[in-house]
Design an enzyme around this catalytic site. Structure first.
Site, PDB file in Angstrom:
ATOM      1  N   GLY A 245      23.374  -3.651   4.929  1.00  0.00           N
ATOM      2  CA  GLY A 245      22.032  -3.451   4.379  1.00  0.00           C
ATOM      3  C   GLY A 245      21.228  -4.726   4.522  1.00  0.00           C
ATOM      4  O   GLY A 245      21.761  -5.796   4.820  1.00  0.00           O
TER       5      GLY A 245
ATOM      6  N   GLY B  13      20.119  -7.776   3.600  1.00  0.00           N
ATOM      7  CA  GLY B  13      20.514  -8.748   2.586  1.00  0.00           C
ATOM      8  C   GLY B  13      19.486  -9.850   2.412  1.00  0.00           C
ATOM      9  O   GLY B  13      19.525 -10.619   1.462  1.00  0.00           O
TER      10      GLY B  13
ATOM     11  N   ASP C 129      22.176 -15.861  -0.080  1.00  0.00           N
ATOM     12  CA  ASP C 129      21.029 -16.280  -0.890  1.00  0.00           C
ATOM     13  C   ASP C 129      19.748 -15.534  -0.525  1.00  0.00           C
ATOM     14  O   ASP C 129      18.699 -15.760  -1.128  1.00  0.00           O
ATOM     15  CB  ASP C 129      20.812 -17.796  -0.760  1.00  0.00           C
ATOM     16  CG  ASP C 129      20.536 -18.217   0.677  1.00  0.00           C
ATOM     17  OD1 ASP C 129      20.451 -17.340   1.567  1.00  0.00           O
ATOM     18  OD2 ASP C 129      20.402 -19.439   0.921  1.00  0.00           O
TER      19      ASP C 129
ATOM     20  N   ASP D  40      25.390  -2.818  13.710  1.00  0.00           N
ATOM     21  CA  ASP D  40      24.202  -2.991  12.860  1.00  0.00           C
ATOM     22  C   ASP D  40      23.108  -3.740  13.605  1.00  0.00           C
ATOM     23  O   ASP D  40      21.965  -3.781  13.139  1.00  0.00           O
ATOM     24  CB  ASP D  40      24.559  -3.737  11.567  1.00  0.00           C
ATOM     25  CG  ASP D  40      25.352  -5.011  11.822  1.00  0.00           C
ATOM     26  OD1 ASP D  40      26.418  -4.925  12.448  1.00  0.00           O
ATOM     27  OD2 ASP D  40      24.888  -6.096  11.428  1.00  0.00           O
TER      28      ASP D  40
HETATM   29  P1  AMP Z   1      23.113 -10.675  10.943  1.00  0.00           P
HETATM   30  O1  AMP Z   1      24.267 -11.547  11.318  1.00  0.00           O
HETATM   31  O2  AMP Z   1      21.808 -11.420  10.881  1.00  0.00           O
HETATM   32  O3  AMP Z   1      23.035  -9.437  11.732  1.00  0.00           O
HETATM   33  O4  AMP Z   1      23.372 -10.262   9.432  1.00  0.00           O
HETATM   34  C1  AMP Z   1      24.472  -9.488   9.040  1.00  0.00           C
HETATM   35  C2  AMP Z   1      24.317  -9.081   7.599  1.00  0.00           C
HETATM   36  O5  AMP Z   1      24.330 -10.223   6.741  1.00  0.00           O
HETATM   37  C3  AMP Z   1      23.013  -8.353   7.279  1.00  0.00           C
HETATM   38  O6  AMP Z   1      23.289  -7.364   6.344  1.00  0.00           O
HETATM   39  C4  AMP Z   1      22.151  -9.435   6.696  1.00  0.00           C
HETATM   40  O7  AMP Z   1      21.169  -8.915   5.843  1.00  0.00           O
HETATM   41  C5  AMP Z   1      23.171 -10.254   5.928  1.00  0.00           C
HETATM   42  N1  AMP Z   1      22.742 -11.640   5.742  1.00  0.00           N
HETATM   43  C6  AMP Z   1      22.641 -12.598   6.694  1.00  0.00           C
HETATM   44  N2  AMP Z   1      22.230 -13.760   6.142  1.00  0.00           N
HETATM   45  C7  AMP Z   1      22.059 -13.551   4.822  1.00  0.00           C
HETATM   46  C8  AMP Z   1      21.648 -14.356   3.719  1.00  0.00           C
HETATM   47  N3  AMP Z   1      21.333 -15.641   3.856  1.00  0.00           N
HETATM   48  N4  AMP Z   1      21.590 -13.770   2.502  1.00  0.00           N
HETATM   49  C9  AMP Z   1      21.913 -12.488   2.342  1.00  0.00           C
HETATM   50  N5  AMP Z   1      22.298 -11.682   3.326  1.00  0.00           N
HETATM   51  C10 AMP Z   1      22.388 -12.189   4.560  1.00  0.00           C
HETATM   52 MG    MG Z   2      21.703  -8.037  11.827  1.00  0.00          MG
END
Ligand code: AMP
Ligand code: MG
Length: 486
Positions: A89, A91, A124, A251
């Site tokens: 989701g 985040g 965060d 995702d």
């Molecule tokens: P990504 O690697 O950018 O595709 O992110 C994978 C998952 O981690 C997604 O659900 C993002 O929303 C969550 N996510 C990445 N960085 C953060 C963060 N700093 N705080 C909260 N959720 C995160």
């Molecule tokens: Mg992503």
């Protein structure tokens, strides 16, 4: 907030069943300041940012002030990350809503780095400036390279620090996308047992992205086939420009066929199909040459989610899905061959063409030739006279290619024009990206970011001012590893 800049929201996703998202506003930040703004994109969206004082723009793109008509949500999704299933989701992102342009196109407007959400897990909810500028620069370069992608409208700094290994300036990116619906969005519904939701979401996707398909005998099979086709085309385009996405988790694969999520992605300098940049891709699962396989694997996960609506009998549904997925390698190969023909100035098709391409690539790998520079040199007829090209293997290939060109009826000029339009002179090379991000992040100096952005958004143009950006890195500046920075 003043809505006169031209926002027109119609939030169709927020009208879907509320199991697909959580409603919440972005978390306000302390002292937002505009870092970079994409005026050209604003214009195509029909937004008049000139009428907006800079401080108001900063408040807007920080999420401190909401545009009229926004209905902020964090989207729920799941995903296979490096093969392992996880519930995820948004985040650290908030979808403000869907903006309708004056030409009636619909775009998601999303703030990335906008604070914690119910999906933040341990995170965060924030982002650091360098990775957000990185996404801004590379996504806009991809767009200029004619590759479907999410776009970047703005980056603001937040006036707050984010703690990674060290304290870094916080930032928020405004991302613009056809939609943020992912393979993982469908996986989320299956995993939460919401089979009814699969049909609802599939219908939403068809209406939004592939409206012609609702007339098909089996619209859901047509949807599957279309998504397969769009991804085959997309990944072929990545390979043709030497792009390595780096985190092809389910995702991070859109249903619209746009490239999404510029984390540890990078462009290859010297040609090597085993190129991996991402520090977290330990086994090279998403290495350059493996990307078609990774896409097919993800598409198989997508097909599985559609089984209940592909056919009422499961066995039949599985057979239909398998057939569709098994077609991927050939569809991909055809897109790639068509792209390679353009890169080498070929208008006609011959069976031996794939051999011609493979010999060149094998030579490039053996001689550690720069991928972009080699193709651009062929296109501009400026093959370097250095040792690398002055060897019998290359000369033999070059002769074979010239003979092949002479067998087609098209003029030499038309071949050259085709090649110049398909072989960029400039890609966002890692050493240039890193150097620009470092000066912005560490010194708050955006000069190099602006220069780099200007250069990479004119990849095919012959502009002397940007010649320096064409050159491959000297060995001392080569970047071997990139980081997500999340
Ligand atoms: P990504 O690697 O950018 O595709 O992110 C994978 C998952 O981690 C997604 O659900 C993002 O929303 C969550 N996510 C990445 N960085 C953060 C963060 N700093 N705080 C909260 N959720 C995160
Ligand atoms: Mg992503």
């Amino acid at each position: 907030m003043n809505n006169n800049i031209g926002w027109q929201f119609d939030n169709s996703y927020a009208r879907l069943p509320d199991s697909l998202y959580a409603r919440l506003n972005p978390v306000s930040v302390r002292a937002p300041r505009l870092a970079i703004l994409n005026e050209a994109l604003a214009k195509t969206l029909g937004l008049n940012l000139h009428s907006l004082p800079e401080q108001d723009a900063a408040l807007l793109f920080a999420g401190n002030a909401l545009p009229d008509g926004a209905q902020p949500i964090a989207q729920a999704y799941a995903g296979h990350q490096f093969g392992n299933f996880t519930i995820l989701g948004d985040g650290r992102a908030i979808l403000l809503g869907e903006h309708i342009t004056p030409t009636n196109e619909r775009f998601d407007i999303q703030l990335k780095g906008s604070g914690q959400t119910p999906f933040s897990r341990q995170g965060d909810g924030r982002a650091a400036i360098a990775p957000m500028l990185r996404e801004y620069i590379i996504s806009e370069a991809m767009h200029a390279l004619n590759i479907p992608t999410t776009r970047s409208l703005a980056v603001v700094t937040t006036g707050e620090s984010v703690i990674r290994e060290v304290a870094l300036p916080g930032a928020i990116l405004t991302r613009v996308a056809a939609s943020h619906i992912r393979v993982g969005t469908f996986e989320y519904l299956v995993r939460t047992g919401n089979i009814e939701g699969i049909k609802t979401l599939a219908d939403h996707v068809i209406q939004r992205h592939y409206p012609g398909l609702s007339e098909a005998d089996n619209p859901y099979l047509a949807l599957l086939n279309h998504v397969i086709d769009r991804q085959a085309s997309l990944v072929a385009k990545w390979l043709l420009v030497g792009f390595v996405h780096g985190v092809m988790n389910t995702d991070n694969m859109t249903i619209s066929g746009e490239t999404i999520d510029y984390g540890p992605c990078a462009f290859m300098d010297t040609y090597d199909p085993n190129t991996v940049f991402s520090s977290i891709d330990h086994y090279g699962r998403y290495r350059y040459g493996k990307q078609p396989d990774a896409a097919q694997w993800n598409l198989a996960r997508f097909a599985e989610t559609l089984l209940p609506i592909l056919h009422p009998e499961q066995e039949q549904a599985v057979a239909i899905a398998e057939k569709a997925i098994h077609a991927f390698p050939e569809i991909f190969q055809n897109y790639w061959l068509a792209g390679m023909r353009k890169k080498l100035g070929l208008f006609t098709e011959e069976v031996e063409d794939s051999q011609l391409f493979e010999i060149l690539l094998t030579w490039m790998q053996g001689h550690q030739a720069d991928y972009t520079h080699t193709f651009h040199s062929l296109a501009s007829e400026s093959i370097p006279t250095d040792d690398q090209f002055n060897n019998s293997a290359f000369i033999e290939w070059h002769t074979r290619w010239q003979v092949r060109l002479s067998r087609q009826p098209n003029s030499k000029t038309s071949s050259i024009n085709l090649m110049l339009a398909n072989n960029p002179a400039i890609i966002p090379r890692n050493h240039r990206v890193e150097e620009a991000l470092a000066t912005a992040s560490e010194q708050g100096d955006y000069t190099r970011v602006h220069q780099l952005h200007a250069a990479v958004t004119n990849p095919y143009a012959d502009i002397p001012e940007y010649y320096a950006y064409r050159t491959p890195p000297p060995p001392s500046d080569r970047v071997y590893q990139t980081f997500c920075g999340t």
